[in-house]
Design an enzyme around this catalytic site. Sequence first.
Site, mmCIF file in Angstrom:
data_model
loop_
_atom_site.group_PDB
_atom_site.id
_atom_site.type_symbol
_atom_site.label_atom_id
_atom_site.label_comp_id
_atom_site.label_asym_id
_atom_site.label_seq_id
_atom_site.Cartn_x
_atom_site.Cartn_y
_atom_site.Cartn_z
ATOM 1 N N LYS A 112 0.783 -1.285 0.087
ATOM 2 C CA LYS A 112 0.055 -0.297 0.069
ATOM 3 C C LYS A 112 0.939 1.365 -0.013
ATOM 4 O O LYS A 112 2.109 1.211 0.211
ATOM 5 C CB LYS A 112 -0.873 -0.166 1.186
HETATM 6 C C1 LIG Z 1 -10.023 -2.829 -1.798
HETATM 7 C C2 LIG Z 1 -9.358 -3.637 -0.785
HETATM 8 N N1 LIG Z 1 -10.135 -3.848 0.574
HETATM 9 C C3 LIG Z 1 -9.446 -4.592 1.407
HETATM 10 C C4 LIG Z 1 -8.206 -4.947 1.486
HETATM 11 C C5 LIG Z 1 -7.541 -5.639 2.715
HETATM 12 O O1 LIG Z 1 -6.614 -5.108 3.207
HETATM 13 P P1 LIG Z 1 -5.847 -5.768 4.392
HETATM 14 O O2 LIG Z 1 -4.889 -6.563 3.596
HETATM 15 O O3 LIG Z 1 -5.039 -4.730 4.957
HETATM 16 O O4 LIG Z 1 -6.669 -6.433 5.289
HETATM 17 C C6 LIG Z 1 -7.689 -4.876 0.278
HETATM 18 C C7 LIG Z 1 -6.287 -5.406 0.270
HETATM 19 O O5 LIG Z 1 -5.418 -5.556 -0.704
HETATM 20 C C8 LIG Z 1 -7.875 -4.136 -0.674
HETATM 21 O O6 LIG Z 1 -7.384 -3.876 -2.071
#
Ligand SMILES: Cc1ncc(COP(=O)(O)O)c(C=O)c1O
Length: 415
Positions: free
Chosen positions: A213
């Site tokens: 990210k």
């Molecule tokens: C659109 C979206 N939502 C949620 C997530 C979940 O994030 P995390 O890996 O921090 O749980 C991601 C992860 O890439 C994502 O791209």
Amino acid sequence: MNTTDPDEKAIRESFLPFSVPSIGEEEIAEVADSLRSGWITTGPKTKRFEDQFREYIGSRHAIAVNSCTAGLHIALTALGVGPGDEVIVPTLTFCSTANVVVHLGARPVLVDVGEDFNVTPEAVEAAITPRTKVIIPVHYGGQACDLDAIYALAARYNLPVVEDAAHAVGATYHGHKIGSDALPPTLLPPTGGDRGGGQGVRVVTVFSFYATKNMTTGEGGMITTTDDALAEHMRLLTLHGMSRDAWKRYTSAGSWYYEVVMAGYKDNMTDIQAALGIHQLRRLDSFIRIRQRYVRLYDETFADLQEVETPVRHSDRNHVYYIYVIRLDLDRLTIDRAQFIEALRAHNIGTSVHFIPVHLHPFYQERFGYRRGDLPQAAVIYDRIVSLPLYPRMTEADVHDVIRAVRHIVTKNRR
Ligand SMILES: Cc1ncc(COP(=O)(O)O)c(C=O)c1O
């Protein structure tokens, strides 16, 4: 299909990964400081990170969690989502946006996206039923959805909004940061529906600090909201439902006594993660500027390639470009998307695809009966998209390698 020619020289000698985090000496020193301090789980650095994040975003509350997935789950739990409920989710997202709805026994109602790959307000409105409990817009790629229209729907139908801002830390909509108290601009009163309460549109925003990210804590996330009651509920849910400041119980200022007031989860952020976050947050704006500069290079040089469509951008939003996604015009090419990716790989360039639409995954087809044609825009987009490398650790020369490789492959495989 002449995508890879064994005799052809690769444009790059070394592999350019799709994504590499920018971790500096300050992050490393801060993590080492946590490790040496004897305090490695949730503690003073997590608190500091929350305070700094709150200030950066301009939100009344910021609650650190161990992933965006955990934050989305907590937000939906606090909003009372459960069996029999429906939650509106765009299909062009990472699976976790929908998975958390399933975890709560509710039904994810998947909806289609528009030309900017964000959910359209029309698709959201068409999906609203008396069982709808929450709307989850996803700010795809780091560009805000049409929030005015979505908040207006939320007000009209009296529905809370949980914004999946996994990609959108630092992004703005009409000059306000995603997740800030200024969004929605005025707390629109509910005008209909039977879910009353009269407290206006409730909005929760959840960010991701996953390794790829725009800023990272390895794994991690942050929830923001302006709603005091929701914030208190969500904070309790992050740490077993233990009464406030239970994390302090092992400090000289803490008390051994705590009360469990709800069956919470174990979703808290650690100080080791926060140590990274504190420095990543300081560097975030400069990271975003580098991404935007590289995007200008990509956009300008792909402008004359008819086979490559560059991302749609709205001038009323600051796009932070978590990903740079091109769309191939397959009618003009003799190769498909998989072959295009394979050709880039042969030139030592890593890529990705964001995303396989949720309604195309076997689980969602089997459990909820989705078929490819149900959400045709996203299905067609999916066949054509490729995410190119884009991150501050790339050099401008790396960007030009990607450009040369794309141009070379397109030129060679023109119809
Ligand atoms: C659109 C979206 N939502 C949620 C997530 C979940 O994030 P995390 O890996 O921090 O749980 C991601 C992860 O890439 C994502 O791209």
